[in-house]
Design a protein around this motif. Sequence first.
Motif, PDB file in Angstrom:
ATOM      1  N   ALA A 193      23.258 119.800-103.911  1.00 54.90           N
ATOM      2  CA  ALA A 193      24.123 118.639-104.037  1.00 54.90           C
ATOM      3  C   ALA A 193      24.464 118.410-105.506  1.00 54.90           C
ATOM      4  O   ALA A 193      23.736 118.839-106.398  1.00 54.90           O
ATOM      5  CB  ALA A 193      23.428 117.404-103.471  1.00 54.90           C
ATOM      6  N   THR A 194      25.578 117.728-105.756  1.00 52.47           N
ATOM      7  CA  THR A 194      25.902 117.379-107.137  1.00 52.47           C
ATOM      8  C   THR A 194      25.182 116.107-107.562  1.00 52.47           C
ATOM      9  O   THR A 194      25.327 115.670-108.681  1.00 52.47           O
ATOM     10  CB  THR A 194      27.427 117.210-107.345  1.00 52.47           C
ATOM     11  N   VAL A 195      24.397 115.512-106.682  1.00 51.70           N
ATOM     12  CA  VAL A 195      23.537 114.408-107.081  1.00 51.70           C
ATOM     13  C   VAL A 195      22.507 114.996-108.038  1.00 51.70           C
ATOM     14  O   VAL A 195      21.837 115.975-107.721  1.00 51.70           O
ATOM     15  CB  VAL A 195      22.837 113.762-105.864  1.00 51.70           C
ATOM     16  N   ILE A 231      22.828 109.166-109.604  1.00 55.34           N
ATOM     17  CA  ILE A 231      23.763 109.791-110.536  1.00 55.34           C
ATOM     18  C   ILE A 231      24.386 111.003-109.853  1.00 55.34           C
ATOM     19  O   ILE A 231      23.683 111.900-109.371  1.00 55.34           O
ATOM     20  CB  ILE A 231      23.051 110.222-111.847  1.00 55.34           C
ATOM     21  N   THR A 232      25.716 111.009-109.796  1.00 51.30           N
ATOM     22  CA  THR A 232      26.475 112.083-109.153  1.00 51.30           C
ATOM     23  C   THR A 232      27.829 112.175-109.852  1.00 51.30           C
ATOM     24  O   THR A 232      28.012 111.630-110.937  1.00 51.30           O
ATOM     25  CB  THR A 232      26.611 111.808-107.640  1.00 51.30           C
ATOM     26  N   ASP A 233      28.785 112.827-109.235  1.00 46.01           N
ATOM     27  CA  ASP A 233      30.128 112.920-109.800  1.00 46.01           C
ATOM     28  C   ASP A 233      30.870 111.596-109.630  1.00 46.01           C
ATOM     29  O   ASP A 233      30.710 110.927-108.602  1.00 46.01           O
ATOM     30  CB  ASP A 233      30.925 114.027-109.107  1.00 46.01           C
ATOM     31  N   PRO A 234      31.703 111.210-110.610  1.00 40.15           N
ATOM     32  CA  PRO A 234      32.494 109.979-110.472  1.00 40.15           C
ATOM     33  C   PRO A 234      33.349 110.005-109.203  1.00 40.15           C
ATOM     34  O   PRO A 234      33.928 111.028-108.849  1.00 40.15           O
ATOM     35  CB  PRO A 234      33.377 109.981-111.727  1.00 40.15           C
ATOM     36  N   GLY A 235      33.364 108.881-108.486  1.00 43.73           N
ATOM     37  CA  GLY A 235      34.155 108.754-107.268  1.00 43.73           C
ATOM     38  C   GLY A 235      33.529 109.368-106.031  1.00 43.73           C
ATOM     39  O   GLY A 235      34.092 109.273-104.941  1.00 43.73           O
ATOM     40  N   LYS A 236      32.370 109.998-106.151  1.00 41.91           N
ATOM     41  CA  LYS A 236      31.713 110.656-105.021  1.00 41.91           C
ATOM     42  C   LYS A 236      31.067 109.608-104.115  1.00 41.91           C
ATOM     43  O   LYS A 236      30.421 108.682-104.573  1.00 41.91           O
ATOM     44  CB  LYS A 236      30.654 111.630-105.534  1.00 41.91           C
ATOM     45  N   ALA A 237      31.222 109.763-102.796  1.00 40.21           N
ATOM     46  CA  ALA A 237      30.605 108.865-101.819  1.00 40.21           C
ATOM     47  C   ALA A 237      29.235 109.418-101.427  1.00 40.21           C
ATOM     48  O   ALA A 237      29.086 110.622-101.188  1.00 40.21           O
ATOM     49  CB  ALA A 237      31.486 108.727-100.584  1.00 40.21           C
TER      50      ALA A 237
END
Length: 150
Positions: free
Chosen positions: A31-33, A62-68
């Motif tokens: 995951a990008t988390v 913390i993850t990518d901006p705009g990620k749900a």
Amino acid sequence: MYRSNRAAATTAATLSVLAAAIAFAAPQAGATVTSVRVENGQSFGSSADARGTGCSYAVTVITDPGKAVVVLDQIGDDPNTADYKQFQPYELVADASGAARTTWTPDRKGPHKIVVLELLEGDDFDIYLPRNAMNVGTGINLGPACAVLP
């Protein structure tokens, strides 16, 4: 009346599917988390990592901006037998800095893990599962502070 029963059934089915997916997923499954941080706030007690039932703690994913992302509380150390509870709200969207924030109020003693499902296209998701559980003791909510008993 029909609508609320249907919503409850849908939520129960979704949690069951998510629990099964978490039980069989490898930790840190791509995951990008990048992290999940649970603040201690003003908790104090018999251990350095004091967290108590009935007390509230800020959680930052913390993850990518705009990620749900969907945030769950895994109660119990073994994912095969653990109980899962949704956060309220359960779905968060990361802000421009990549931070998604919520509040956690554990309602049971024992080991807990904050599990994050990163929503992808359609019904797909990646799972961020921390390796170590946080131990939750009996909390005495003192307003701005929390006394934690073993």
